[in-house]
Design a protein around this motif. Structure first.
Motif, PDB file in Angstrom:
ATOM      1  N   ASP A 219       1.183  -1.524   0.003  1.00  0.00           N
ATOM      2  CA  ASP A 219      -0.202  -0.103  -0.262  1.00  0.00           C
ATOM      3  C   ASP A 219       0.850   1.526   0.306  1.00  0.00           C
ATOM      4  O   ASP A 219       0.200   2.278   0.423  1.00  0.00           O
ATOM      5  N   LEU A 220       1.773   1.114  -0.269  1.00  0.00           N
ATOM      6  CA  LEU A 220       2.349   2.279  -0.209  1.00  0.00           C
ATOM      7  C   LEU A 220       3.062   2.639  -0.979  1.00  0.00           C
ATOM      8  O   LEU A 220       3.250   1.840  -2.720  1.00  0.00           O
ATOM      9  N   SER A 221       2.508   4.446  -1.489  1.00  0.00           N
ATOM     10  CA  SER A 221       3.076   4.893  -2.946  1.00  0.00           C
ATOM     11  C   SER A 221       4.211   5.648  -2.762  1.00  0.00           C
ATOM     12  O   SER A 221       5.766   4.810  -2.313  1.00  0.00           O
ATOM     13  N   HIS A 222       4.563   6.747  -3.363  1.00  0.00           N
ATOM     14  CA  HIS A 222       6.006   7.613  -3.214  1.00  0.00           C
ATOM     15  C   HIS A 222       6.237   8.569  -2.088  1.00  0.00           C
ATOM     16  O   HIS A 222       6.270   9.515  -1.839  1.00  0.00           O
ATOM     17  N   CYS A 223       6.149   7.317  -1.060  1.00  0.00           N
ATOM     18  CA  CYS A 223       6.021   8.292   0.335  1.00  0.00           C
ATOM     19  C   CYS A 223       7.278   7.524   1.574  1.00  0.00           C
ATOM     20  O   CYS A 223       7.628   6.396   1.312  1.00  0.00           O
ATOM     21  N   TYR A 224       7.444   8.566   2.008  1.00  0.00           N
ATOM     22  CA  TYR A 224       8.160   7.484   3.553  1.00  0.00           C
ATOM     23  C   TYR A 224       7.757   6.735   4.612  1.00  0.00           C
ATOM     24  O   TYR A 224       7.097   7.640   5.601  1.00  0.00           O
ATOM     25  N   PRO A 225       7.699   5.524   4.413  1.00  0.00           N
ATOM     26  CA  PRO A 225       7.329   4.324   4.696  1.00  0.00           C
ATOM     27  C   PRO A 225       7.885   4.490   7.022  1.00  0.00           C
ATOM     28  O   PRO A 225       9.151   3.482   6.440  1.00  0.00           O
ATOM     29  N   ARG A 226       7.430   4.657   7.811  1.00  0.00           N
ATOM     30  CA  ARG A 226       8.385   5.149   9.094  1.00  0.00           C
ATOM     31  C   ARG A 226       8.388   3.719   9.497  1.00  0.00           C
ATOM     32  O   ARG A 226       8.850   3.341  10.361  1.00  0.00           O
ATOM     33  N   GLU A 227       7.403   2.832   8.844  1.00  0.00           N
ATOM     34  CA  GLU A 227       7.153   1.691  10.174  1.00  0.00           C
ATOM     35  C   GLU A 227       8.500   1.032   9.973  1.00  0.00           C
ATOM     36  O   GLU A 227       8.907  -0.273  10.473  1.00  0.00           O
ATOM     37  N   VAL A 228       9.603   1.228   8.198  1.00  0.00           N
ATOM     38  CA  VAL A 228      10.155   0.017   8.069  1.00  0.00           C
ATOM     39  C   VAL A 228      11.640   0.290   9.129  1.00  0.00           C
ATOM     40  O   VAL A 228      12.239  -0.136   9.392  1.00  0.00           O
ATOM     41  N   ASN A 229      12.104   1.288   9.839  1.00  0.00           N
ATOM     42  CA  ASN A 229      12.564   2.017  10.781  1.00  0.00           C
ATOM     43  C   ASN A 229      12.840   0.696  11.311  1.00  0.00           C
ATOM     44  O   ASN A 229      14.747   0.628  11.598  1.00  0.00           O
ATOM     45  N   ALA A 230      11.952   0.727  12.459  1.00  0.00           N
ATOM     46  CA  ALA A 230      12.725  -0.370  13.246  1.00  0.00           C
ATOM     47  C   ALA A 230      13.559  -1.367  12.680  1.00  0.00           C
ATOM     48  O   ALA A 230      14.050  -2.419  13.040  1.00  0.00           O
ATOM     49  N   GLU A 231      12.609  -2.018  11.900  1.00  0.00           N
ATOM     50  CA  GLU A 231      13.077  -3.320  11.055  1.00  0.00           C
ATOM     51  C   GLU A 231      14.187  -3.142  10.393  1.00  0.00           C
ATOM     52  O   GLU A 231      15.786  -4.146  10.538  1.00  0.00           O
ATOM     53  N   ILE A 232      15.200  -2.121   9.576  1.00  0.00           N
ATOM     54  CA  ILE A 232      16.303  -1.770   9.334  1.00  0.00           C
ATOM     55  C   ILE A 232      16.874  -1.467  10.801  1.00  0.00           C
ATOM     56  O   ILE A 232      18.535  -2.363  10.340  1.00  0.00           O
ATOM     57  N   LEU A 233      16.600  -1.189  11.545  1.00  0.00           N
ATOM     58  CA  LEU A 233      17.817  -1.016  12.374  1.00  0.00           C
ATOM     59  C   LEU A 233      18.069  -2.324  13.300  1.00  0.00           C
ATOM     60  O   LEU A 233      19.173  -2.750  13.880  1.00  0.00           O
ATOM     61  N   ARG A 234      17.211  -3.445  13.014  1.00  0.00           N
ATOM     62  CA  ARG A 234      17.500  -4.507  13.622  1.00  0.00           C
ATOM     63  C   ARG A 234      18.261  -5.053  12.923  1.00  0.00           C
ATOM     64  O   ARG A 234      19.448  -6.155  13.169  1.00  0.00           O
TER      65      ARG A 234
END
Length: 356
Positions: free
Chosen positions: A336-351
């Protein structure tokens, strides 16, 4: 604190924080065909905020700083909603909607100094999963260590080439800290993009740099003035804080994500992990990169299936080309992501960066 001040704060804070969460929701789900539906989904928290803002009583002078921060945060949020409603009612275009969302970082910047004083604001700047972490809350409740918090270095709005830095208030020199360098999108600036990552850096214990490009966007063609500037900024921070050289993440949104490839695939790059988000890619980037640099390089790609600027096929080609060249690719495609920043991925990226 007087009863009138307490009553005003209790009336103002909930709709203010709700309005900021609503703006975050709009920013995350801003897809042109769905704009009206998204605006309907968030309701109208700005109405309650406007009422509370207009009914503030007189406060003693000793609370002037708190009042100024709350007023600035409220006014920025209300300005954002005013422009968004204009677009919703046919009196503006999508470009105006994006301009409206620039007020949200201003509101957060105004409020952040109050996080140590007001638990609801403190919680707003934490990942929901750690809001009951007693150890983290205890560390945040202690007086902030020196040279921590937010610093802006020649990064005033409209300036180019500076950076904004966040060092967790519970930073100590006894261990090396992971570092996230987050690159804004085209025509953006680091001071605003800092807020796309601050909540997660604060929650999970990472330092954060949000630089601003030397030009109107990152050096994607022509002379590369941004890589030397990034190296200057990185060395400035590494000379003053204990940064872990094995956990140096370069990430970015849109043009910033594309520049992750441009500078991060260079053989001399110090970054240990790359995480381009909603970025474009050309196979020559992999073909021209140093083979030894690419071999085993951790790259975390995030892209939206609804992206209207860089179609998702671009990210799929990047995944395949980088993997074929030997990179260790993690790929996340968000339906469901358009050309936007998906802040919910930050925690996943940090892990993925081994930050805990």
């Amino acid at each position: 604190m007087s009863e009138a001040v307490v009553d005003d704060i209790l009336a103002l804070l909930p709709p203010l924080l709700q309005s900021l969460e609503a703006l975050s929701f709009v920013a995350r789900h801003l897809h042109p065909p769905d704009f009206d539906r998204v605006m309907e989904m968030v309701g109208a928290p700005e109405d309650t905020l406007q009422a509370a803002r207009s009914q503030l009583s007189e406060w003693p002078d000793r609370f002037a700083g708190v009042r100024a921060a709350l007023e600035a945060g409220s006014d920025a949020a209300l300005s954002a909603f005013a422009l968004l409603r204009a677009v919703q009612h046919g009196n503006g275009d999508l470009a105006m909607a994006f301009r409206a969302l620039r007020y949200a970082p201003q509101a957060q910047e105004a409020l952040y100094p109050l996080a140590a004083k007001f638990p609801p604001i403190n919680e707003f700047f934490l990942d929901p999963g750690v809001c009951e972490d007693a150890d983290l809350l205890a560390r945040l409740a202690e007086p902030a260590a020196q040279t921590t918090g937010i610093v802006h270095d020649h990064n005033e709005p409209g300036s180019r080439g500076g950076f904004s830095l966040y060092v967790p208030e519970y930073y100590t020199t006894s261990r090396a800290w992971p570092l996230v360098v987050a690159l804004h999108g085209g025509s953006g600036n680091g001071r605003a993009f800092l807020w796309s990552w601050l909540r997660d850096a604060r929650s999970f214990g990472a330092m954060l740099i949000a630089p601003t490009a030397t030009g109107s966007t990152w050096a994607l063609s022509g002379a590369d003035t941004d890589t030397p500037n990034l190296m200057r900024i990185l060395e400035t921070v590494r000379s003053r804080w204990n940064v872990d050289p094995t956990r140096l993440l370069l990430t970015g949104m849109s043009d910033g994500g594309t520049f992750c490839y441009v500078t991060g695939l260079d053989s001399a790059s110090p970054f240990t992990h790359l995480a381009p988000v909603s970025a474009t890619f050309h196979p020559l980037m992999a073909a021209m990169a140093d083979a030894e640099r690419l071999r085993g390089l951790p790259i975390h790609l995030v892209h939206g299936r609804l992206d209207w600027m860089f179609p998702v096929e671009v990210a799929r080609h990047a995944r395949d080309a980088l993997a074929a060249a030997g990179a260790n690719v993690t790929y996340r495609e968000i339906e469901d992501l358009s050309h936007c920043y998906p802040r919910e991925v930050n925690a996943e990226i940090l892990r993925w960066l081994n930050v805990s």
